[in-house]
Design a protein around this motif. Structure first.
Motif, PDB file in Angstrom:
ATOM      1  N   MET A  10       0.679  -1.111  -0.067  1.00  0.00           N
ATOM      2  CA  MET A  10       0.104   0.064  -0.213  1.00  0.00           C
ATOM      3  C   MET A  10       0.779   1.218   0.039  1.00  0.00           C
ATOM      4  O   MET A  10       0.808   2.041   1.124  1.00  0.00           O
ATOM      5  N   ALA A  43      -4.006   4.810  -2.264  1.00  0.00           N
ATOM      6  CA  ALA A  43      -4.344   3.483  -1.584  1.00  0.00           C
ATOM      7  C   ALA A  43      -4.577   3.503  -0.138  1.00  0.00           C
ATOM      8  O   ALA A  43      -5.576   3.115   0.238  1.00  0.00           O
ATOM      9  N   ARG A  44      -3.610   4.550   0.324  1.00  0.00           N
ATOM     10  CA  ARG A  44      -3.674   4.791   1.948  1.00  0.00           C
ATOM     11  C   ARG A  44      -4.915   5.636   2.317  1.00  0.00           C
ATOM     12  O   ARG A  44      -5.859   5.239   3.268  1.00  0.00           O
ATOM     13  N   ALA A  84      -7.919   3.010   1.999  1.00  0.00           N
ATOM     14  CA  ALA A  84      -7.648   2.044   3.083  1.00  0.00           C
ATOM     15  C   ALA A  84      -8.200   3.054   4.520  1.00  0.00           C
ATOM     16  O   ALA A  84      -8.882   2.319   5.452  1.00  0.00           O
ATOM     17  N   GLU A  96     -11.952   2.738   4.444  1.00  0.00           N
ATOM     18  CA  GLU A  96     -12.400   1.154   4.774  1.00  0.00           C
ATOM     19  C   GLU A  96     -12.028   0.909   6.426  1.00  0.00           C
ATOM     20  O   GLU A  96     -12.994   0.487   7.080  1.00  0.00           O
ATOM     21  N   LEU A  97     -10.996   1.665   7.067  1.00  0.00           N
ATOM     22  CA  LEU A  97     -11.199   1.470   8.559  1.00  0.00           C
ATOM     23  C   LEU A  97     -12.125   2.364   9.367  1.00  0.00           C
ATOM     24  O   LEU A  97     -12.689   1.663  10.162  1.00  0.00           O
ATOM     25  N   ARG A 134      -2.318   1.422  11.573  1.00  0.00           N
ATOM     26  CA  ARG A 134      -2.797   0.476  10.750  1.00  0.00           C
ATOM     27  C   ARG A 134      -2.305   1.058   9.160  1.00  0.00           C
ATOM     28  O   ARG A 134      -2.143   0.192   8.779  1.00  0.00           O
ATOM     29  N   LEU A 135      -2.195   2.048   9.067  1.00  0.00           N
ATOM     30  CA  LEU A 135      -1.630   2.760   7.687  1.00  0.00           C
ATOM     31  C   LEU A 135      -0.056   2.559   7.458  1.00  0.00           C
ATOM     32  O   LEU A 135       0.284   2.832   6.341  1.00  0.00           O
ATOM     33  N   MET A 146     -16.103   0.367   1.184  1.00  0.00           N
ATOM     34  CA  MET A 146     -14.808  -0.463   0.892  1.00  0.00           C
ATOM     35  C   MET A 146     -15.249  -1.841   1.388  1.00  0.00           C
ATOM     36  O   MET A 146     -15.343  -1.773   2.667  1.00  0.00           O
ATOM     37  N   SER A 174     -14.487  -6.025   1.975  1.00  0.00           N
ATOM     38  CA  SER A 174     -13.574  -7.236   1.732  1.00  0.00           C
ATOM     39  C   SER A 174     -14.319  -8.065   0.760  1.00  0.00           C
ATOM     40  O   SER A 174     -15.224  -8.247   0.776  1.00  0.00           O
TER      41      SER A 174
END
Length: 332
Positions: free
Chosen positions: A1, A6-7, A10, A13-14, A29-30, A73, A75
C-alpha cells in the motif's frame, strides 16, 4: 500500500469498519504518522465524504451520516455476504422495488475482482432454493417500508391510503405496532382508528404514508408475528373447523404452521381451530399429520375425511402397470 491514494481508501475502509478511531490507531494501521492521517482525512472531506474529527481525551475520527451513501470499501467476504443477501432477498420476495435489487447487484458485481466475480456468478447460476418463489411479485415501495418502520420505532401515528383486495380505496389512521415479512409479502400490524381495532395491512397496497403528531403505546406483550399468523388462520373462509388431535403441542406445531390453524393444548390432546375454504383440503391435511383425531365440527368434514380415505384405498390397489421393475445396481 505504497501509493497515497491507496492509503486514503484504506483509511475510508477503516472508518467504515468502526464507530471511532484515534489518529494513533489509524496511523499504526496505515504505516504513516498522525500528521499524514490528518491530511488523508482532509482529502476524504474534499471528496464529499463526511469525516469528523472529535477533539479531547476520547476523540478521534469517525464518519458522520451524510446526505448520500459514501463509497463502500468491502472485503471479499463482505462482498460475498452482500451479493448473496441480495440474491436471497430477490428469490424469497424480501426485496422492495424490483429495480433497486437488480441495480444494487449490478453495481457490486461490476467492481469485484474478476476471479471473485466469476466464482460468485457460478454460485448464483447453480444455487437452488427449497422455498417457493412467491406467486405475487407485488413489492412495497422502499419509502413505505422505511416510513412505517420509523413510525413504529418512535410510536408515531401515521395517515395512509389503502387499497383492499377488492380494489376499494380508503384513508386510514394507523398506530403501527410492527412489521412482518411472511410468505413473500410485507405486512404492518397496528391499531386502525377507522375500525377501532388491531388490523393487518399489506405494504404493497399502501399508498402515501404521512407521519402525524399523535403518539401511541403498544399493548404489553403484543407480538406482531403471532397476531399476523392468527389473523391469517382466521381468514373468513366458508367453513369453521374444530378438530381434536391425539398428539402433543410440540409435535402438532412441527406439522401445522400458525398461519394455517390455531393450536391449543387440552387435557385430551391438541385442539385445532381453523377456517377452510375447502374441506377436502382440510381432510388431506389431517390425513398427513400421522396422528389420530376426532372431528368436532363441521359434520361435513367427517364425510370429506371418509372420501379422502376411500380415494387413498383406491389408489393403494392400483397395479404398478404390469412391468417388472429393473433390479437396482449397487452404489459405487
Amino acid at each position: 500500500m505504497s501509493h497515497p491514494a491507496a492509503r486514503v481508501l484504506a483509511l475510508l475502509e477503516l472508518l467504515q469498519a468502526r464507530h471511532r478511531a484515534t489518529a494513533g490507531e489509524l496511523a499504526g494501521r496505515l504505516g504513516v504518522d498522525e500528521r499524514t492521517v490528518r491530511r488523508y482525512a482532509a482529502t476524504l472531506v474534499e471528496l464529499g465524504i463526511p469525516v469528523l474529527a472529535d477533539r479531547g481525551r476520547h476523540g478521534g475520527y469517525r464518519l458522520h451520516p451524510g446526505f448520500k451513501l459514501p463509497p463502500l470499501m468491502l472485503s471479499d467476504d463482505e462482498a460475498v455476504a452482500v451479493l448473496l443477501g441480495l440474491v436471497v432477498a430477490e428469490r424469497v420476495g424480501l426485496a422492495t422495488e424490483l429495480p433497486a435489487t437488480a441495480t444494487a447487484l449490478a453495481k457490486v458485481r461490476r467492481v469485484l475482482p474478476a476471479a471473485l466475480a466469476d466464482r460468485l456468478t457460478a454460485v448464483q447460476e447453480h444455487l437452488g432454493f427449497t422455498l417457493r418463489r412467491p406467486e405475487s411479485q407485488a413489492r412495497p415501495a422502499s419509502g413505505t417500508l422505511l416510513a412505517l418502520a420509523a413510525a413504529a420505532r418512535h410510536r408515531q401515528r401515521v395517515s395512509l391510503d389503502y387499497r383492499s383486495w377488492r380494489g376499494e380505496l380508503s384513508h386510514r389512521e394507523l398506530d403501527p405496532y410492527g412489521l412482518v415479512f411472511h410468505a413473500g409479502r410485507w405486512y404492518v400490524t397496528g391499531h386502525d382508528h377507522r375500525r377501532a381495532e388491531v388490523r393487518t395491512f399489506r405494504l404493497d397496497r399502501i399508498g402515501a404514508v404521512t407521519p402525524g403528531a399523535a403518539t401511541f403505546t403498544v399493548p404489553d406483550g403484543f407480538d406482531a408475528v403471532a397476531w399476523l399468523t392468527r389473523s391469517l388462520a382466521g381468514v373468513p373462509y366458508r367453513h369453521e373447523v374444530e378438530v381434536l388431535l391425539e398428539t402433543d403441542l410440540v409435535a402438532a406445531r412441527r406439522r401445522i404452521p400458525p398461519s394455517v390453524a390455531e393450536l391449543t393444548a387440552s387435557g385430551d390432546g391438541v385442539l385445532l381451530r381453523a377456517r377452510a375454504e375447502s374441506l377436502s383440503g382440510m381432510a388431506a391435511l389431517l390425513a398427513g399429520l400421522g396422528c389420530a383425531f376426532t372431528v368436532r365440527h363441521p359434520e361435513a368434514l367427517r364425510a370429506a375425511v371418509a372420501e379422502h380415505a376411500r380415494l387413498l384405498a383406491e389408489w393403494a390397489t392400483r397395479p404398478a402397470g404390469g412391468q417388472t421393475p429393473s433390479p437396482r445396481r449397487p452404489l459405487d
